[in-house]
Design a protein around this motif. Structure first.
Motif, PDB file in Angstrom:
ATOM      1  N   THR A  10       0.850  -1.191   0.000  1.00  0.00           N
ATOM      2  CA  THR A  10       0.000   0.000   0.000  1.00  0.00           C
ATOM      3  C   THR A  10       0.886   1.242   0.000  1.00  0.00           C
ATOM      4  O   THR A  10       2.104   1.152   0.186  1.00  0.00           O
ATOM      5  CB  THR A  10      -0.907   0.039   1.246  1.00  0.00           C
ATOM      6  OG1 THR A  10      -0.089   0.260   2.399  1.00  0.00           O
ATOM      7  CG2 THR A  10      -1.708  -1.241   1.418  1.00  0.00           C
ATOM      8  N   TYR A  11       0.261   2.392  -0.164  1.00  0.00           N
ATOM      9  CA  TYR A  11       1.000   3.664  -0.104  1.00  0.00           C
ATOM     10  C   TYR A  11       1.656   3.846   1.261  1.00  0.00           C
ATOM     11  O   TYR A  11       2.706   4.472   1.400  1.00  0.00           O
ATOM     12  CB  TYR A  11       0.063   4.845  -0.403  1.00  0.00           C
ATOM     13  CG  TYR A  11      -0.886   5.148   0.725  1.00  0.00           C
ATOM     14  CD1 TYR A  11      -0.543   6.063   1.719  1.00  0.00           C
ATOM     15  CD2 TYR A  11      -2.116   4.502   0.821  1.00  0.00           C
ATOM     16  CE1 TYR A  11      -1.402   6.324   2.774  1.00  0.00           C
ATOM     17  CE2 TYR A  11      -2.972   4.756   1.869  1.00  0.00           C
ATOM     18  CZ  TYR A  11      -2.616   5.674   2.847  1.00  0.00           C
ATOM     19  OH  TYR A  11      -3.468   5.916   3.888  1.00  0.00           O
ATOM     20  N   ALA A  12       1.039   3.282   2.312  1.00  0.00           N
ATOM     21  CA  ALA A  12       1.543   3.458   3.676  1.00  0.00           C
ATOM     22  C   ALA A  12       2.886   2.762   3.894  1.00  0.00           C
ATOM     23  O   ALA A  12       3.641   3.147   4.786  1.00  0.00           O
ATOM     24  CB  ALA A  12       0.524   2.948   4.681  1.00  0.00           C
ATOM     25  N   HIS A  13       3.200   1.765   3.061  1.00  0.00           N
ATOM     26  CA  HIS A  13       4.492   1.090   3.173  1.00  0.00           C
ATOM     27  C   HIS A  13       5.633   2.038   2.818  1.00  0.00           C
ATOM     28  O   HIS A  13       6.773   1.825   3.230  1.00  0.00           O
ATOM     29  CB  HIS A  13       4.542  -0.142   2.260  1.00  0.00           C
ATOM     30  CG  HIS A  13       3.762  -1.305   2.783  1.00  0.00           C
ATOM     31  ND1 HIS A  13       2.395  -1.365   2.727  1.00  0.00           N
ATOM     32  CD2 HIS A  13       4.168  -2.451   3.377  1.00  0.00           C
ATOM     33  CE1 HIS A  13       1.988  -2.502   3.255  1.00  0.00           C
ATOM     34  NE2 HIS A  13       3.049  -3.181   3.657  1.00  0.00           N
ATOM     35  N   ARG A  14       5.351   3.057   2.028  1.00  0.00           N
ATOM     36  CA  ARG A  14       6.392   3.996   1.586  1.00  0.00           C
ATOM     37  C   ARG A  14       6.591   5.157   2.570  1.00  0.00           C
ATOM     38  O   ARG A  14       7.528   5.926   2.424  1.00  0.00           O
ATOM     39  CB  ARG A  14       6.055   4.520   0.193  1.00  0.00           C
ATOM     40  CG  ARG A  14       6.103   3.419  -0.871  1.00  0.00           C
ATOM     41  CD  ARG A  14       5.874   3.952  -2.268  1.00  0.00           C
ATOM     42  NE  ARG A  14       4.521   4.439  -2.505  1.00  0.00           N
ATOM     43  CZ  ARG A  14       3.475   3.682  -2.794  1.00  0.00           C
ATOM     44  NH1 ARG A  14       3.617   2.362  -2.886  1.00  0.00           N
ATOM     45  NH2 ARG A  14       2.283   4.206  -3.002  1.00  0.00           N
ATOM     46  N   ILE A  15       5.716   5.287   3.554  1.00  0.00           N
ATOM     47  CA  ILE A  15       5.866   6.339   4.571  1.00  0.00           C
ATOM     48  C   ILE A  15       6.905   5.861   5.588  1.00  0.00           C
ATOM     49  O   ILE A  15       6.842   4.718   6.048  1.00  0.00           O
ATOM     50  CB  ILE A  15       4.510   6.621   5.270  1.00  0.00           C
ATOM     51  CG1 ILE A  15       3.480   7.109   4.251  1.00  0.00           C
ATOM     52  CG2 ILE A  15       4.683   7.625   6.393  1.00  0.00           C
ATOM     53  CD1 ILE A  15       2.069   7.221   4.796  1.00  0.00           C
ATOM     54  N   PRO A  16       7.869   6.704   5.947  1.00  0.00           N
ATOM     55  CA  PRO A  16       8.896   6.276   6.914  1.00  0.00           C
ATOM     56  C   PRO A  16       8.283   5.833   8.246  1.00  0.00           C
ATOM     57  O   PRO A  16       7.314   6.415   8.728  1.00  0.00           O
ATOM     58  CB  PRO A  16       9.756   7.533   7.107  1.00  0.00           C
ATOM     59  CG  PRO A  16       9.495   8.373   5.907  1.00  0.00           C
ATOM     60  CD  PRO A  16       8.101   8.069   5.467  1.00  0.00           C
ATOM     61  N   ALA A  17       8.891   4.790   8.818  1.00  0.00           N
ATOM     62  CA  ALA A  17       8.399   4.242  10.090  1.00  0.00           C
ATOM     63  C   ALA A  17       8.439   5.289  11.192  1.00  0.00           C
ATOM     64  O   ALA A  17       7.577   5.297  12.072  1.00  0.00           O
ATOM     65  CB  ALA A  17       9.222   3.019  10.492  1.00  0.00           C
ATOM     66  N   SER A  18       9.424   6.186  11.144  1.00  0.00           N
ATOM     67  CA  SER A  18       9.531   7.211  12.192  1.00  0.00           C
ATOM     68  C   SER A  18       8.299   8.119  12.204  1.00  0.00           C
ATOM     69  O   SER A  18       7.792   8.465  13.272  1.00  0.00           O
ATOM     70  CB  SER A  18      10.795   8.040  11.999  1.00  0.00           C
ATOM     71  OG  SER A  18      10.831   8.578  10.690  1.00  0.00           O
ATOM     72  N   LEU A  19       7.785   8.473  11.012  1.00  0.00           N
ATOM     73  CA  LEU A  19       6.573   9.304  10.944  1.00  0.00           C
ATOM     74  C   LEU A  19       5.361   8.538  11.463  1.00  0.00           C
ATOM     75  O   LEU A  19       4.526   9.094  12.185  1.00  0.00           O
ATOM     76  CB  LEU A  19       6.313   9.753   9.503  1.00  0.00           C
ATOM     77  CG  LEU A  19       7.248  10.810   8.935  1.00  0.00           C
ATOM     78  CD1 LEU A  19       6.899  11.092   7.480  1.00  0.00           C
ATOM     79  CD2 LEU A  19       7.162  12.090   9.748  1.00  0.00           C
ATOM     80  N   LYS A  20       5.266   7.266  11.098  1.00  0.00           N
ATOM     81  CA  LYS A  20       4.133   6.457  11.562  1.00  0.00           C
ATOM     82  C   LYS A  20       4.175   6.265  13.079  1.00  0.00           C
ATOM     83  O   LYS A  20       3.138   6.342  13.741  1.00  0.00           O
ATOM     84  CB  LYS A  20       4.104   5.106  10.831  1.00  0.00           C
ATOM     85  CG  LYS A  20       3.695   5.234   9.378  1.00  0.00           C
ATOM     86  CD  LYS A  20       3.603   3.899   8.690  1.00  0.00           C
ATOM     87  CE  LYS A  20       4.940   3.486   8.173  1.00  0.00           C
ATOM     88  NZ  LYS A  20       4.899   2.387   7.220  1.00  0.00           N
ATOM     89  N   LEU A  21       5.379   6.048  13.622  1.00  0.00           N
ATOM     90  CA  LEU A  21       5.508   5.905  15.075  1.00  0.00           C
ATOM     91  C   LEU A  21       5.159   7.207  15.791  1.00  0.00           C
ATOM     92  O   LEU A  21       4.497   7.192  16.829  1.00  0.00           O
ATOM     93  CB  LEU A  21       6.921   5.460  15.454  1.00  0.00           C
ATOM     94  CG  LEU A  21       7.219   3.976  15.288  1.00  0.00           C
ATOM     95  CD1 LEU A  21       8.705   3.704  15.527  1.00  0.00           C
ATOM     96  CD2 LEU A  21       6.388   3.128  16.224  1.00  0.00           C
TER      97      LEU A  21
END
Length: 194
Positions: A10-21
């Motif tokens: 998904t598009y969310a896989h390309r968002i850096p983990a640091s932003l998601k955390l």
């Protein structure tokens, strides 16, 4: 071992983990800062649904282990006649769904690197690499333990007409300890954390 990362790209896989955390931490703070956490359910649901129906279904399936805990909490709060139980259950479901979103859309190596960099201020107390490895292994073992418990439950059903229920708790715990021992031996054989 398996990983919790979703195979559905998904598009969310390309968002850096640091932003998601960081977003997850903000959501968690908001969940406990408000007395109406259900207001945060629509944005979390919209985020999950924005990744497509297959991903949303996979996320919903990942919440299945919460069902027994939700039932216990609901019965407990009903018995106490405490309406706050709805708030507790809502916070738990939203929080776990958001945490699953982060782990399902982030590679474990990326999460581990992020945790290691966040843990640098704790270096006088615990080595950041050790903490990151412990959290990473915990995340990796969750699906493995669920799979093992499922296999033990299937074995029980093949041998008995009774429901397995609590009877698989001890074998599942022993299997988890056995896996942990093998992992520790493998780490030791490779020189520990290096």
């Amino acid at each position: 071992m398996l990983t919790l990362t979703s195979p559905i790209e998904t598009y969310a896989h390309r968002i850096p983990a640091s932003l998601k955390l960081a977003a997850f931490v903000a959501l968690t703070i908001a969940l406990f800062a408000t007395d109406r956490p259900w207001l945060l359910a629509p944005p979390v649901a919209a985020l999950i649904l924005s990744c497509g129906p297959a991903f949303a279904l996979q996320t919903l399936k990942s919440l299945r282990p919460l069902v027994p805990l939700i039932v216990i909490l609901a019965l407990w709060h009903l018995w106490l006649r405490d309406p706050a139980g709805i708030t507790v259950i809502t916070r738990m479901i939203i929080g776990v769904a958001a945490a699953n979103f982060v782990t399902m859309t982030s590679k474990l190596t990326e999460l581990t690197r992020c945790i290691q960099s966040l843990a640098r201020p704790l270096s006088p107390i615990i080595a950041p690499k050790t903490l990151a490895l412990a959290i990473g292994l915990t995340i990796r073992f969750i699906p493995t333990m669920l799979l093992r418990a499922g296999q033990i439950a299937e074995s029980w059903r093949a041998r008995s007409a009774k429901r397995a229920g609590w009877r698989i708790f001890l074998p599942s715990t022993l299997a988890a300890l056995d896996d942990a021992t093998h992992t520790a031996e493998a780490l030791r054989a490779r020189g520990g954390l290096g």
